[in-house]
Write an enzyme that holds these catalytic residues in place. Structure first.
Site, PDB file in Angstrom:
ATOM      1  N   GLU A   1      37.884  47.269  34.655  1.00  0.00           N
ATOM      2  CA  GLU A   1      37.198  46.035  34.225  1.00  0.00           C
ATOM      3  C   GLU A   1      36.279  45.498  35.310  1.00  0.00           C
ATOM      4  O   GLU A   1      35.457  44.631  35.047  1.00  0.00           O
ATOM      5  CB  GLU A   1      38.243  44.975  33.817  1.00  0.00           C
ATOM      6  CG  GLU A   1      38.976  44.261  34.956  1.00  0.00           C
ATOM      7  CD  GLU A   1      40.088  45.072  35.624  1.00  0.00           C
ATOM      8  OE1 GLU A   1      40.194  46.297  35.362  1.00  0.00           O
ATOM      9  OE2 GLU A   1      40.839  44.473  36.431  1.00  0.00           O
TER      10      GLU A   1
ATOM     11  N   GLY B   1      47.456  42.435  38.796  1.00  0.00           N
ATOM     12  CA  GLY B   1      47.943  41.181  39.349  1.00  0.00           C
ATOM     13  C   GLY B   1      49.143  41.492  40.215  1.00  0.00           C
ATOM     14  O   GLY B   1      49.116  42.451  40.987  1.00  0.00           O
ATOM     15  N   GLU B   2      50.209  40.743  40.040  1.00  0.00           N
ATOM     16  CA  GLU B   2      51.422  40.985  40.825  1.00  0.00           C
ATOM     17  C   GLU B   2      52.538  41.284  39.833  1.00  0.00           C
ATOM     18  O   GLU B   2      52.952  40.412  39.074  1.00  0.00           O
ATOM     19  CB  GLU B   2      51.720  39.757  41.690  1.00  0.00           C
ATOM     20  CG  GLU B   2      52.297  40.112  43.033  1.00  0.00           C
ATOM     21  CD  GLU B   2      53.719  40.644  42.905  1.00  0.00           C
ATOM     22  OE1 GLU B   2      54.017  41.730  43.459  1.00  0.00           O
ATOM     23  OE2 GLU B   2      54.518  40.003  42.225  1.00  0.00           O
ATOM     24  N   SER B   3      52.995  42.539  39.849  1.00  0.00           N
ATOM     25  CA  SER B   3      53.878  42.972  38.771  1.00  0.00           C
ATOM     26  C   SER B   3      55.225  42.243  38.770  1.00  0.00           C
ATOM     27  O   SER B   3      55.782  41.970  37.696  1.00  0.00           O
ATOM     28  CB  SER B   3      54.081  44.487  38.833  1.00  0.00           C
ATOM     29  OG  SER B   3      54.590  44.872  40.091  1.00  0.00           O
TER      30      SER B   3
ATOM     31  N   CYS C   1      46.885  48.875  36.776  1.00  0.00           N
ATOM     32  CA  CYS C   1      47.450  48.482  38.067  1.00  0.00           C
ATOM     33  C   CYS C   1      48.836  47.840  37.909  1.00  0.00           C
ATOM     34  O   CYS C   1      49.794  48.547  37.615  1.00  0.00           O
ATOM     35  CB  CYS C   1      46.440  47.599  38.789  1.00  0.00           C
ATOM     36  SG  CYS C   1      46.574  47.739  40.560  1.00  0.00           S
TER      37      CYS C   1
ATOM     38  N   HIS D   1      40.923  49.627  38.527  1.00  0.00           N
ATOM     39  CA  HIS D   1      40.497  48.466  37.738  1.00  0.00           C
ATOM     40  C   HIS D   1      39.191  48.749  37.003  1.00  0.00           C
ATOM     41  O   HIS D   1      38.118  48.403  37.506  1.00  0.00           O
ATOM     42  CB  HIS D   1      40.303  47.250  38.657  1.00  0.00           C
ATOM     43  CG  HIS D   1      41.587  46.678  39.148  1.00  0.00           C
ATOM     44  ND1 HIS D   1      42.216  45.630  38.529  1.00  0.00           N
ATOM     45  CD2 HIS D   1      42.378  47.043  40.184  1.00  0.00           C
ATOM     46  CE1 HIS D   1      43.343  45.354  39.162  1.00  0.00           C
ATOM     47  NE2 HIS D   1      43.472  46.200  40.174  1.00  0.00           N
TER      48      HIS D   1
ATOM     49  N   ARG E   1      45.188  47.220  46.214  1.00  0.00           N
ATOM     50  CA  ARG E   1      46.629  47.341  46.462  1.00  0.00           C
ATOM     51  C   ARG E   1      47.288  48.156  45.352  1.00  0.00           C
ATOM     52  O   ARG E   1      48.285  47.767  44.741  1.00  0.00           O
ATOM     53  CB  ARG E   1      47.288  45.963  46.616  1.00  0.00           C
ATOM     54  CG  ARG E   1      46.825  45.240  47.884  1.00  0.00           C
ATOM     55  CD  ARG E   1      47.297  43.809  47.983  1.00  0.00           C
ATOM     56  NE  ARG E   1      48.747  43.671  47.850  1.00  0.00           N
ATOM     57  CZ  ARG E   1      49.644  43.973  48.785  1.00  0.00           C
ATOM     58  NH1 ARG E   1      49.238  44.433  49.953  1.00  0.00           N
ATOM     59  NH2 ARG E   1      50.924  43.812  48.580  1.00  0.00           N
TER      60      ARG E   1
HETATM   61  N1  GLN Z   1      50.359  45.572  44.220  1.00  0.00           N
HETATM   62  C1  GLN Z   1      50.490  45.004  42.910  1.00  0.00           C
HETATM   63  C2  GLN Z   1      51.925  45.081  42.404  1.00  0.00           C
HETATM   64  O1  GLN Z   1      52.716  45.794  42.943  1.00  0.00           O
HETATM   65  C3  GLN Z   1      49.547  45.648  41.917  1.00  0.00           C
HETATM   66  C4  GLN Z   1      48.116  45.487  42.382  1.00  0.00           C
HETATM   67  C5  GLN Z   1      47.128  45.159  41.318  1.00  0.00           C
HETATM   68  O2  GLN Z   1      47.466  44.962  40.150  1.00  0.00           O
HETATM   69  N2  GLN Z   1      45.884  45.033  41.720  1.00  0.00           N
HETATM   70  O3  GLN Z   1      52.254  44.428  41.459  1.00  0.00           O
END
Ligand code: GLN
Length: 188
Positions: free
Chosen positions: A169, A48-50, A80, A167, A132
């Site tokens: 999953e 997700g977005e850390s 991720c 990923h 990403r």
């Molecule tokens: N780019 C995201 C981050 O820095 C991580 C990407 C992902 O979890 N698919 O949080």
């Protein structure tokens, strides 16, 4: 063997992890509170977005409980963004992290043109979906590298904490979840 596996469900791609665990016959539940965390025997930290995930962990008052859970030695799979939370050191940009895995990671490190791509690991055992994705740029002595892509670590383990830059999953291959939560090694 772990009985009920939690999936941290504050933000990001938690639903396909739950599905993957269920395909392995493992009971799973979404975790958003310390009380829900206390009910599970293992945990997935999804992508997700850390930065957002960190903020939400703070807002839900989950930092201390999550830290204690992972350090207790129960099996944890960090994928991720989850790996970014788990790392010892985060760059590009730097941000707070828990340091469960003695690795340094660089965020969004595969370049703009190839933000997302699919590949196979160097031993052609795993299909790797990168979105990403971070890169693991430093690995401490207690960290075991379980899979590489172009010579770089993409799946690592320190004790019962596993970190994947990809990923698992999002492919039909369940060997990563199985290795973490059913105690089976990755295929040779
Ligand atoms: N780019 C995201 C981050 O820095 C991580 C990407 C992902 O979890 N698919 O949080």
């Amino acid at each position: 063997m772990a009985r009920r596996i939690g999936v941290l469900a504050l933000q990001g791609g938690f639903a396909p992890h739950k599905q993957a665990l269920e395909e392995l016959g493992l009971a799973s539940s979404e975790v958003r509170t310390a009380a829900e965390l206390a009910e599970v025997d293992g945990l997935v930290l999804p992508g997700g977005e850390s930065t957002t995930q960190l903020r939400l962990l703070g807002r839900h008052g989950l930092d201390a409980a999550l830290d204690a859970f992972v350090r207790s030695g129960r099996p944890v799979l960090c994928t991720c963004a989850g790996l970014i939370l788990a790392a010892q050191k985060v760059s590009s940009p730097t941000q707070r992290s828990f340091g469960w895995l003695d690795v340094g990671v660089t965020r969004n490190a595969w370049g703009r043109q190839v933000d997302s791509f699919i590949a196979r690991d160097d031993r052609e055992r795993l299909q790797l979906v990168f979105i990403r994705a971070p890169r693991i740029t430093e690995v401490g002595p207690q960290v075991e590298v379980l899979a590489t892509y172009r010579g770089e670590p993409v799946l690592v383990r320190q004790g019962n904490t596993y970190g994947a830059t990809f990923h698992p999953e999002l492919t039909p291959d369940r060997s990563t979840h199985q290795a973490v939560f059913s105690g089976q090694g990755l295929p040779a």
